[in-house]
Design an enzyme around this catalytic site. Structure first.
Site, PDB file in Angstrom:
ATOM      1  N   GLU A   1       7.179 -11.953   3.484  1.00 52.88           N
ATOM      2  CA  GLU A   1       7.081 -10.607   4.339  1.00 52.88           C
ATOM      3  C   GLU A   1       7.812 -10.800   5.858  1.00 52.88           C
ATOM      4  O   GLU A   1       8.361  -9.732   6.529  1.00 52.88           O
ATOM      5  CB  GLU A   1       5.626 -10.661   4.611  1.00 52.88           C
ATOM      6  CG  GLU A   1       4.645  -9.977   3.455  1.00 52.88           C
ATOM      7  CD  GLU A   1       4.333 -11.183   2.469  1.00 52.88           C
ATOM      8  OE1 GLU A   1       3.555 -10.926   1.667  1.00 52.88           O
ATOM      9  OE2 GLU A   1       4.287 -12.605   2.914  1.00 52.88           O
TER      10      GLU A   1
ATOM     11  N   GLU B   1       5.093   7.782  -3.698  1.00 49.97           N
ATOM     12  CA  GLU B   1       5.235   7.845  -4.224  1.00 49.97           C
ATOM     13  C   GLU B   1       4.286   7.825  -5.502  1.00 49.97           C
ATOM     14  O   GLU B   1       3.308   7.091  -5.558  1.00 49.97           O
ATOM     15  CB  GLU B   1       6.442   7.575  -4.846  1.00 49.97           C
ATOM     16  CG  GLU B   1       6.813   7.651  -6.309  1.00 49.97           C
ATOM     17  CD  GLU B   1       7.830   6.282  -6.693  1.00 49.97           C
ATOM     18  OE1 GLU B   1       8.874   6.205  -5.743  1.00 49.97           O
ATOM     19  OE2 GLU B   1       8.391   5.486  -7.655  1.00 49.97           O
TER      20      GLU B   1
END
Length: 511
Positions: free
Chosen positions: A176, A289
């Protein structure tokens, strides 16, 4: 309609804590490599696509926001010498979209064909092992800001589903903190190009949707990404994640068990609600999405009327759960697409079943800024997986009720044909109590209907067809479909019969 075989009762007064979604809740995400097919160009605009967007705009008060991205945004390399919009090469990696993509300056002309539409442009972060990725980022930043400008701009996006990059286009231990450093470096470079190429743009236009992860539990975790400083520059306007109910090749996927199943939908959306609660990003959380089954959908499921019913339930539940917007993904020849924009050797040009689900959901959500709450049915004989309802409140007043009977009814024998189903179509009576009123009120009944959950054609919303062959996607009222139905409010309650595999909206605000 068959005589109702069962009934379900809900107390409308129990619909508390309604959530108010953002404007234009129903939107689209278009595969980067398919965008020229969907939009056309200024010499040959795709008016069919624009007509379908106009229909939704008429219902929502605003045309859908369009996110242009997906897997192929991270394959796209700019070639200044390319004399066509896009050159794509298909490989064994996917038969549905090209995995080697070059775009030229003509690609950006496609952003000029749809009036009153705002776009997100997806920049290439993944790189696809191509050393031209950084140069492409700088070149396309200049081209995109000039083509879209402030009037057509929704937001920007840098990278599609980077939580899946590790082991594919990044080292397997990519984490990350490394993602955040790369994201900040890239977005700062984009903004530097904007300042030089498009100085007329204000700082307000340097906003992104992010992190655009594929889901809530992949290699990179959104809470850690946010904690590591993804929004250090305070330029993320919408927290975006992606969602699919299941996969096209997943074992055991069916209409009834997977799509026409409210429990499945609630669990899937619930993961995003939990993530949003854990992060508390301070900005709206959207699904940038989404669609039924990843890997572009499965024939007979994702393109069937049952998928339209799923889309209605998914949209309403997401809105009620606090999701700000949804963007249904589609591409050329994709099975779950709302429409096929051009004719190919695989797919006929035309409006597909999921579009009708988008229309019905948009009609329920309305253009009046309504807040949405789920209405839970109670009592003996209620099936929480298939008996589903929602209420929309405009100015704290009940405006519409959405009722879904998600019991599967196939038009063809066993849902596969070739013969027709000889079993009469069952129906259920849904009753809503505690509406109030003086007994003179009534609701207009609007139905999303087809011959069965397995139908891929013959679908209507309130008697309207949006088929290409009738008027290029513009609404055409069919004379052989019953409309104008009403239901009276009696003693503060209202009842409506809904056949299996059908959706009804009770509209209290119009005749």
């Amino acid at each position: 309609m068959a005589k109702p075989t069962a009934s379900a009762v809900a107390n409308i007064a129990s619909a508390v804590n309604a959530s108010q979604p953002l404007d234009s809740f129903i939107n689209y995400s278009i595969e980067f490599s398919s965008f020229p097919d969907f939009a056309g160009n200024t010499s040959n605009p795709n008016n069919f696509s624009n007509n379908l967007l106009d229909n939704l705009g008429a219902l929502a008060g605003l045309k859908p926001y369009i996110r242009v991205g997906g897997n192929t945004q991270d394959y796209a390399i700019y070639n200044s010498e390319l004399t066509i919009a896009l050159n794509g090469t298909y490989t064994s990696s996917s038969v549905d979209y090209p995995t080697q993509v070059e775009i030229g300056s003509l690609y950006f002309d496609s952003y000029n064909t749809w009036p009153d539409v705002k776009f997100t442009f997806g920049f290439n972060m993944g790189g696809n092992h191509d050393d031209r990725q950084w140069e492409t980022l700088l070149q396309t930043s200049a081209l995109a800001c000039k083509a879209i400008g402030k009037d057509k701009l929704y937001l920007w996006e840098y990278g599609n589903e980077p939580d899946l990059f590790a082991g594919a286009v990044r080292p397997s231990d990519w984490n990350e903190l490394e993602y955040v450093a790369e994201w900040l470096n890239g977005t700062r470079a984009i903004k530097s190009v904007f300042a030089e190429a498009c100085p007329e743009l204000s700082n307000d236009t340097y906003k992104f949707l992010a992190p655009s992860f594929a889901g809530t539990n992949n290699h990179l975790k959104a809470p850690l990404t946010w904690a590591d400083g993804d929004d250090d520059d305070k330029d993320i306007a919408l927290f975006s994640s992606h969602n699919y109910i299941s996969g096209a090749q997943s074992l055991g996927v069916t209409l009834q068990g997977t799509l026409m199943n409210h429990t499945s939908t609630a669990l899937s959306v619930g993961a995003h609600v939990a993530e949003n609660a854990a992060i508390q990003p301070g900005i709206p959380y959207i699904l940038g999405e989404t669609n039924s089954l990843y890997n572009e959908g499965r024939p007979g499921l994702s393109n069937a009327f049952g998928a339209a019913l799923w889309a209605v339930d998914f949209s309403a539940y997401a809105a009620a759960a606090g999701i700000g917007r949804v963007h249904f993904h589609m591409g050329t020849d994709y099975r779950y697409a709302a429409w096929q924009p051009v004719a190919t050797d695989k797919t006929t040009l035309g409006t597909k079943a999921p579009y009708y689900g988008n229309v019905a959901a948009a009609a329920f959500l309305g253009s009046d800024g309504a807040a949405v709450a789920q209405v839970v049915f109670e009592g003996e004989g209620v099936d929480q997986e298939t008996d589903v309802a929602y209420a929309a409140y405009a100015n704290n007043t009940l405006a519409r009720i959405l009722v879904l009977n998600l019991c599967e009814y196939n038009y063809t024998l066993n849902g596969t044909g070739p013969g027709l189903n000889p079993t009469p179509r069952p129906a259920r009576t849904y009753t809503f109590a505690s509406l109030g009123g003086d007994g003179t009120a009534q609701a207009t009944v609007r139905r999303l209907r087809a011959n069965g959950s397995d139908a891929i054609s013959g679908i209507t919303w309130d008697g309207w067809s949006y088929n290409y062959e009738l008027d290029g996607g513009r609404p055409v009222r069919l004379e052989n479909v019953t409309t104008g139905e009403t239901a009276a409010v009696v003693d503060g309650g209202i009842a409506v019969d809904v056949p299996d595999s059908e959706v009804v909206v009770l509209d209290f605000g119009s005749g």
